[in-house]
Write a protein that holds these residues in place. Structure first.
Motif, PDB file in Angstrom:
ATOM      1  N   ASN A   9       0.816  -1.222   0.000  1.00  0.00           N
ATOM      2  CA  ASN A   9       0.000   0.000   0.000  1.00  0.00           C
ATOM      3  C   ASN A   9       0.848   1.269   0.000  1.00  0.00           C
ATOM      4  O   ASN A   9       0.375   2.322   0.400  1.00  0.00           O
ATOM      5  CB  ASN A   9      -0.917   0.007   1.226  1.00  0.00           C
ATOM      6  CG  ASN A   9      -1.926  -1.101   1.198  1.00  0.00           C
ATOM      7  OD1 ASN A   9      -2.514  -1.389   0.163  1.00  0.00           O
ATOM      8  ND2 ASN A   9      -2.113  -1.758   2.321  1.00  0.00           N
ATOM      9  N   TRP A  10       2.097   1.161  -0.434  1.00  0.00           N
ATOM     10  CA  TRP A  10       3.027   2.280  -0.297  1.00  0.00           C
ATOM     11  C   TRP A  10       2.531   3.537  -0.985  1.00  0.00           C
ATOM     12  O   TRP A  10       2.668   4.637  -0.456  1.00  0.00           O
ATOM     13  CB  TRP A  10       4.418   1.893  -0.800  1.00  0.00           C
ATOM     14  CG  TRP A  10       5.409   2.981  -0.550  1.00  0.00           C
ATOM     15  CD1 TRP A  10       6.091   3.687  -1.494  1.00  0.00           C
ATOM     16  CD2 TRP A  10       5.820   3.523   0.714  1.00  0.00           C
ATOM     17  NE1 TRP A  10       6.903   4.615  -0.889  1.00  0.00           N
ATOM     18  CE2 TRP A  10       6.746   4.527   0.467  1.00  0.00           C
ATOM     19  CE3 TRP A  10       5.469   3.238   2.034  1.00  0.00           C
ATOM     20  CZ2 TRP A  10       7.348   5.263   1.481  1.00  0.00           C
ATOM     21  CZ3 TRP A  10       6.069   3.973   3.053  1.00  0.00           C
ATOM     22  CH2 TRP A  10       6.988   4.962   2.770  1.00  0.00           C
ATOM     23  N   LYS A  11       1.947   3.428  -2.162  1.00  0.00           N
ATOM     24  CA  LYS A  11       1.477   4.619  -2.878  1.00  0.00           C
ATOM     25  C   LYS A  11       0.490   5.408  -2.021  1.00  0.00           C
ATOM     26  O   LYS A  11       0.557   6.623  -1.955  1.00  0.00           O
ATOM     27  CB  LYS A  11       0.823   4.236  -4.207  1.00  0.00           C
ATOM     28  CG  LYS A  11       1.760   3.617  -5.195  1.00  0.00           C
ATOM     29  CD  LYS A  11       2.357   4.657  -6.090  1.00  0.00           C
ATOM     30  CE  LYS A  11       3.117   3.963  -7.210  1.00  0.00           C
ATOM     31  NZ  LYS A  11       4.410   4.494  -7.433  1.00  0.00           N
ATOM     32  N   GLN A  12      -0.415   4.694  -1.337  1.00  0.00           N
ATOM     33  CA  GLN A  12      -1.392   5.366  -0.489  1.00  0.00           C
ATOM     34  C   GLN A  12      -0.746   5.901   0.792  1.00  0.00           C
ATOM     35  O   GLN A  12      -1.185   6.913   1.337  1.00  0.00           O
ATOM     36  CB  GLN A  12      -2.529   4.416  -0.121  1.00  0.00           C
ATOM     37  CG  GLN A  12      -3.409   4.011  -1.277  1.00  0.00           C
ATOM     38  CD  GLN A  12      -2.864   2.823  -2.057  1.00  0.00           C
ATOM     39  OE1 GLN A  12      -1.843   2.251  -1.723  1.00  0.00           O
ATOM     40  NE2 GLN A  12      -3.557   2.477  -3.128  1.00  0.00           N
ATOM     41  N   LEU A  13       0.275   5.211   1.282  1.00  0.00           N
ATOM     42  CA  LEU A  13       0.902   5.592   2.552  1.00  0.00           C
ATOM     43  C   LEU A  13       1.967   6.672   2.407  1.00  0.00           C
ATOM     44  O   LEU A  13       2.399   7.240   3.408  1.00  0.00           O
ATOM     45  CB  LEU A  13       1.509   4.357   3.220  1.00  0.00           C
ATOM     46  CG  LEU A  13       0.498   3.323   3.703  1.00  0.00           C
ATOM     47  CD1 LEU A  13       1.214   2.061   4.163  1.00  0.00           C
ATOM     48  CD2 LEU A  13      -0.349   3.888   4.819  1.00  0.00           C
ATOM     49  N   LYS A  18       4.924  11.342   4.556  1.00  0.00           N
ATOM     50  CA  LYS A  18       5.394  12.727   4.379  1.00  0.00           C
ATOM     51  C   LYS A  18       4.832  13.631   5.480  1.00  0.00           C
ATOM     52  O   LYS A  18       5.510  14.544   5.933  1.00  0.00           O
ATOM     53  CB  LYS A  18       5.010  13.241   3.007  1.00  0.00           C
ATOM     54  CG  LYS A  18       5.666  14.553   2.700  1.00  0.00           C
ATOM     55  CD  LYS A  18       6.136  14.606   1.296  1.00  0.00           C
ATOM     56  CE  LYS A  18       6.919  15.895   1.132  1.00  0.00           C
ATOM     57  NZ  LYS A  18       7.372  16.099  -0.187  1.00  0.00           N
ATOM     58  N   GLU A  19       3.605  13.375   5.918  1.00  0.00           N
ATOM     59  CA  GLU A  19       3.038  14.130   7.041  1.00  0.00           C
ATOM     60  C   GLU A  19       3.859  13.884   8.305  1.00  0.00           C
ATOM     61  O   GLU A  19       4.126  14.806   9.068  1.00  0.00           O
ATOM     62  CB  GLU A  19       1.589  13.720   7.307  1.00  0.00           C
ATOM     63  CG  GLU A  19       0.601  14.229   6.314  1.00  0.00           C
ATOM     64  CD  GLU A  19      -0.803  13.690   6.568  1.00  0.00           C
ATOM     65  OE1 GLU A  19      -1.082  13.171   7.674  1.00  0.00           O
ATOM     66  OE2 GLU A  19      -1.635  13.791   5.654  1.00  0.00           O
ATOM     67  N   GLN A  20       4.234  12.640   8.531  1.00  0.00           N
ATOM     68  CA  GLN A  20       4.986  12.264   9.727  1.00  0.00           C
ATOM     69  C   GLN A  20       6.406  12.815   9.679  1.00  0.00           C
ATOM     70  O   GLN A  20       6.910  13.314  10.666  1.00  0.00           O
ATOM     71  CB  GLN A  20       5.012  10.740   9.850  1.00  0.00           C
ATOM     72  CG  GLN A  20       5.850  10.218  11.006  1.00  0.00           C
ATOM     73  CD  GLN A  20       5.215  10.474  12.363  1.00  0.00           C
ATOM     74  OE1 GLN A  20       3.993  10.505  12.471  1.00  0.00           O
ATOM     75  NE2 GLN A  20       6.027  10.647  13.375  1.00  0.00           N
ATOM     76  N   TRP A  21       7.064  12.676   8.535  1.00  0.00           N
ATOM     77  CA  TRP A  21       8.467  13.078   8.392  1.00  0.00           C
ATOM     78  C   TRP A  21       8.573  14.053   7.227  1.00  0.00           C
ATOM     79  O   TRP A  21       8.919  13.680   6.108  1.00  0.00           O
ATOM     80  CB  TRP A  21       9.345  11.851   8.144  1.00  0.00           C
ATOM     81  CG  TRP A  21       9.302  10.874   9.273  1.00  0.00           C
ATOM     82  CD1 TRP A  21       9.869  11.023  10.505  1.00  0.00           C
ATOM     83  CD2 TRP A  21       8.656   9.611   9.293  1.00  0.00           C
ATOM     84  NE1 TRP A  21       9.605   9.933  11.283  1.00  0.00           N
ATOM     85  CE2 TRP A  21       8.864   9.037  10.564  1.00  0.00           C
ATOM     86  CE3 TRP A  21       7.925   8.892   8.352  1.00  0.00           C
ATOM     87  CZ2 TRP A  21       8.366   7.796  10.921  1.00  0.00           C
ATOM     88  CZ3 TRP A  21       7.429   7.649   8.705  1.00  0.00           C
ATOM     89  CH2 TRP A  21       7.647   7.117   9.976  1.00  0.00           C
ATOM     90  N   GLY A  22       8.293  15.310   7.495  1.00  0.00           N
ATOM     91  CA  GLY A  22       8.277  16.351   6.468  1.00  0.00           C
ATOM     92  C   GLY A  22       9.601  16.569   5.764  1.00  0.00           C
ATOM     93  O   GLY A  22       9.632  17.114   4.664  1.00  0.00           O
ATOM     94  N   LYS A  23      10.692  16.142   6.370  1.00  0.00           N
ATOM     95  CA  LYS A  23      11.998  16.320   5.736  1.00  0.00           C
ATOM     96  C   LYS A  23      12.274  15.287   4.648  1.00  0.00           C
ATOM     97  O   LYS A  23      13.222  15.420   3.893  1.00  0.00           O
ATOM     98  CB  LYS A  23      13.125  16.250   6.780  1.00  0.00           C
ATOM     99  CG  LYS A  23      13.156  17.438   7.713  1.00  0.00           C
ATOM    100  CD  LYS A  23      14.343  17.352   8.657  1.00  0.00           C
ATOM    101  CE  LYS A  23      14.361  18.528   9.617  1.00  0.00           C
ATOM    102  NZ  LYS A  23      15.518  18.440  10.533  1.00  0.00           N
TER     103      LYS A  23
END
Length: 65
Positions: A9-13, A18-23
């Protein structure tokens, strides 16, 4: 959620990661392709934290997903 589910499910995750790790960049997320060890490594690299800390963050994120 286990690593097989994340990879599938990587495309959806990617957005949630990116929300969790904005860098993490879009290129980082594309290269990772749902591979847990690569995610840990990129989090460790981008945030300058120890591997065990990055492992703990990814594990907590997996539980929330």
């Amino acid at each position: 959620m286990n690593s097989d589910t994340i990879a599938g499910n990587w495309k959806q995750l990617m957005g949630k990661a990116k929300e969790q790790w904005g860098k993490l960049t879009d290129d980082d997320l594309t290269v990772i392709e749902g591979k847990r060890d690569q995610l840990v490594g990129r989090v460790q690299e981008r945030y300058g934290i120890a591997k065990d800390k990055a492992e703990a963050e990814v594990a907590a994120w997996e539980r929330r997903m």
